[in-house]
Write a protein that holds these residues in place. Structure first.
Motif, PDB file in Angstrom:
ATOM      1  N   LYS A   7       0.819  -1.206   0.000  1.00  0.00           N
ATOM      2  CA  LYS A   7       0.000   0.000   0.000  1.00  0.00           C
ATOM      3  C   LYS A   7       0.853   1.257   0.000  1.00  0.00           C
ATOM      4  O   LYS A   7       0.578   2.210  -0.747  1.00  0.00           O
ATOM      5  CB  LYS A   7      -0.936   0.009   1.215  1.00  0.00           C
ATOM      6  N   SER A 162      -8.987  -9.800  -6.984  1.00  0.00           N
ATOM      7  CA  SER A 162      -8.418  -9.192  -5.770  1.00  0.00           C
ATOM      8  C   SER A 162      -8.081 -10.224  -4.704  1.00  0.00           C
ATOM      9  O   SER A 162      -7.326  -9.935  -3.771  1.00  0.00           O
ATOM     10  CB  SER A 162      -9.390  -8.160  -5.194  1.00  0.00           C
ATOM     11  N   ILE A 182     -13.570  -0.097  -6.007  1.00  0.00           N
ATOM     12  CA  ILE A 182     -13.097  -0.069  -4.616  1.00  0.00           C
ATOM     13  C   ILE A 182     -14.029  -0.891  -3.732  1.00  0.00           C
ATOM     14  O   ILE A 182     -13.585  -1.689  -2.895  1.00  0.00           O
ATOM     15  CB  ILE A 182     -13.006   1.391  -4.119  1.00  0.00           C
ATOM     16  N   ASN A 183     -15.331  -0.731  -3.949  1.00  0.00           N
ATOM     17  CA  ASN A 183     -16.315  -1.429  -3.117  1.00  0.00           C
ATOM     18  C   ASN A 183     -16.453  -2.911  -3.468  1.00  0.00           C
ATOM     19  O   ASN A 183     -17.049  -3.673  -2.701  1.00  0.00           O
ATOM     20  CB  ASN A 183     -17.669  -0.734  -3.234  1.00  0.00           C
ATOM     21  N   ASP A 186     -12.970  -7.015  -1.001  1.00  0.00           N
ATOM     22  CA  ASP A 186     -13.053  -7.276   0.433  1.00  0.00           C
ATOM     23  C   ASP A 186     -11.994  -6.445   1.151  1.00  0.00           C
ATOM     24  O   ASP A 186     -10.835  -6.400   0.727  1.00  0.00           O
ATOM     25  CB  ASP A 186     -12.814  -8.766   0.704  1.00  0.00           C
ATOM     26  N   LYS A 187     -12.377  -5.767   2.202  1.00  0.00           N
ATOM     27  CA  LYS A 187     -11.469  -4.855   2.901  1.00  0.00           C
ATOM     28  C   LYS A 187     -10.258  -5.567   3.489  1.00  0.00           C
ATOM     29  O   LYS A 187      -9.257  -4.932   3.815  1.00  0.00           O
ATOM     30  CB  LYS A 187     -12.224  -4.109   4.009  1.00  0.00           C
ATOM     31  N   ASN A 188     -10.322  -6.878   3.613  1.00  0.00           N
ATOM     32  CA  ASN A 188      -9.189  -7.626   4.161  1.00  0.00           C
ATOM     33  C   ASN A 188      -8.156  -7.992   3.099  1.00  0.00           C
ATOM     34  O   ASN A 188      -7.078  -8.488   3.426  1.00  0.00           O
ATOM     35  CB  ASN A 188      -9.682  -8.915   4.841  1.00  0.00           C
ATOM     36  N   GLU A 189      -8.478  -7.731   1.835  1.00  0.00           N
ATOM     37  CA  GLU A 189      -7.551  -8.082   0.761  1.00  0.00           C
ATOM     38  C   GLU A 189      -6.514  -6.976   0.569  1.00  0.00           C
ATOM     39  O   GLU A 189      -6.793  -5.794   0.738  1.00  0.00           O
ATOM     40  CB  GLU A 189      -8.306  -8.303  -0.556  1.00  0.00           C
ATOM     41  N   HIS A 192      -5.297  -2.499  -4.080  1.00  0.00           N
ATOM     42  CA  HIS A 192      -5.403  -1.048  -4.002  1.00  0.00           C
ATOM     43  C   HIS A 192      -5.690  -0.450  -5.374  1.00  0.00           C
ATOM     44  O   HIS A 192      -5.070  -0.826  -6.368  1.00  0.00           O
ATOM     45  CB  HIS A 192      -4.110  -0.470  -3.427  1.00  0.00           C
ATOM     46  N   GLY A 208     -11.588   5.990  -1.539  1.00  0.00           N
ATOM     47  CA  GLY A 208     -10.773   4.895  -1.036  1.00  0.00           C
ATOM     48  C   GLY A 208      -9.599   4.490  -1.904  1.00  0.00           C
ATOM     49  O   GLY A 208      -8.874   3.544  -1.572  1.00  0.00           O
TER      50      GLY A 208
END
Length: 302
Positions: A7, A162, A182-183, A186-189, A192, A208
């Motif tokens: 990131k 992703s 972005i949506n 999964d936020k855990n992946e 970017h 995001g």
């Protein structure tokens, strides 16, 4: 860049590096000069061999020498992301391995599109997964319908891709709302999204995204960085104003005429843009002078 996360490496502004030509030949010396100037800015890194870099007009040997030139002349803090997409998975893997050997840290892969009617979600997923399985460097998906016969990658494809550990992001230059990609993740992946134009950059950050690969950063890198700094400072009032300013500036300078316009703006602002490679034609002197006059009126010429 020891112990720097994916990131962090992708967060910030990247110019899609232009390929300088003199008499139709790649000028590696001029490329090195441009990179040395960019090294003095807060750009996060460089992305050669994209659409702005006229990668379709280059031989593989030229492309590899471009990577090598940038790798040798960049400072250690600059990330090197390289466009490596080809029409087949096997050709993309082969070139990506060669690019990695020359110093590429990330591969940006344009979706295959020659057989566009066969490019279903299933076909695209298989293409990118095979590349990711064999790539020695992390892969980013390049979603650019304008340069891919109108092919737009779906959020469903991004959702699936992703989840692969070696597919770490995407560059979005589509007309779609960047938030849908972005949506989809999964936020855990570790995945970017980067905006592919100045028009989507600030709104993308707010949604995001972590950065942008911006043609405008080829000729006004510090202004692009300033917009990113407004975002980091959570200064939405100034950020919105500066976003509108840069979008308008882009329309009246390099954004008007694509690659040729960006190169003209670079020439005016002290970088080497030069002419594009045929069949692309340079802007005429009248347009180039109009860019110069406008930039001067904005106080952007020394």
């Amino acid at each position: 860049m020891m112990n720097v996360s994916i990131k962090e490496k992708l967060s910030g502004v990247f110019p899609p590096i232009m390929t300088p030509f003199e008499n139709e030949k790649v000028s590696y010396d001029k490329l090195a000069d441009n990179i040395k100037k960019y090294n003095e800015t807060n750009l996060r890194g460089y992305m050669p061999l994209g659409s702005n870099g006229e990668f379709r007009s280059l031989t593989d040997d030229e492309s590899l020498k471009i990577i090598e030139t940038i790798a040798k002349n960049r400072t250690a803090d600059k990330v090197l992301m390289v466009g490596t997409g080809r029409e087949s998975a096997s050709a993309t893997i082969e070139f990506t391995k060669k690019a990695a050997d020359k110093g590429a840290e990330f591969a940006s892969v344009l979706a295959p599109h020659y057989f566009i009617n066969a490019m279903t979600d299933e076909a695209l997923i298989k293409f990118f997964l095979i590349i990711a399985d064999h790539s020695p460097i992390p892969v980013l998906v390049y979603n650019a319908p304008k340069f891919a016969a109108g092919l737009t990658i779906s959020p469903k494809v991004i959702e699936v891709l992703s989840k692969h550990s070696n597919i770490v992001g995407m560059k979005d230059t589509s007309t779609e709302d960047i938030a849908i990609y972005i949506n989809a993740v999964d936020k855990n992946e570790e995945f970017h999204v980067l905006a592919g134009s100045i028009n989507k950059f600030y709104t993308g950050l707010l949604a995001g995204a972590v950065g942008g690969i911006l043609s405008m950063a080829n000729y006004l890198p510090e202004l692009c960085n300033r917009l990113y700094e407004f975002y980091l400072a959570d200064d939405k009032e100034q950020g919105e104003k500066y976003h509108n300013y840069l979008c308008d500036l882009n329309k009246k300078t390099g954004g008007k005429s694509g690659v040729a316009g960006v190169k003209a703006a670079m020439d005016v602002l002290g970088y080497f843009g030069g002419c594009p490679r045929i069949p692309l034609l340079p802007v005429d002197e009248e347009e180039k002078n109009a860019i110069r006059i406008f930039l001067e009126s904005e106080g952007l010429l020394a």
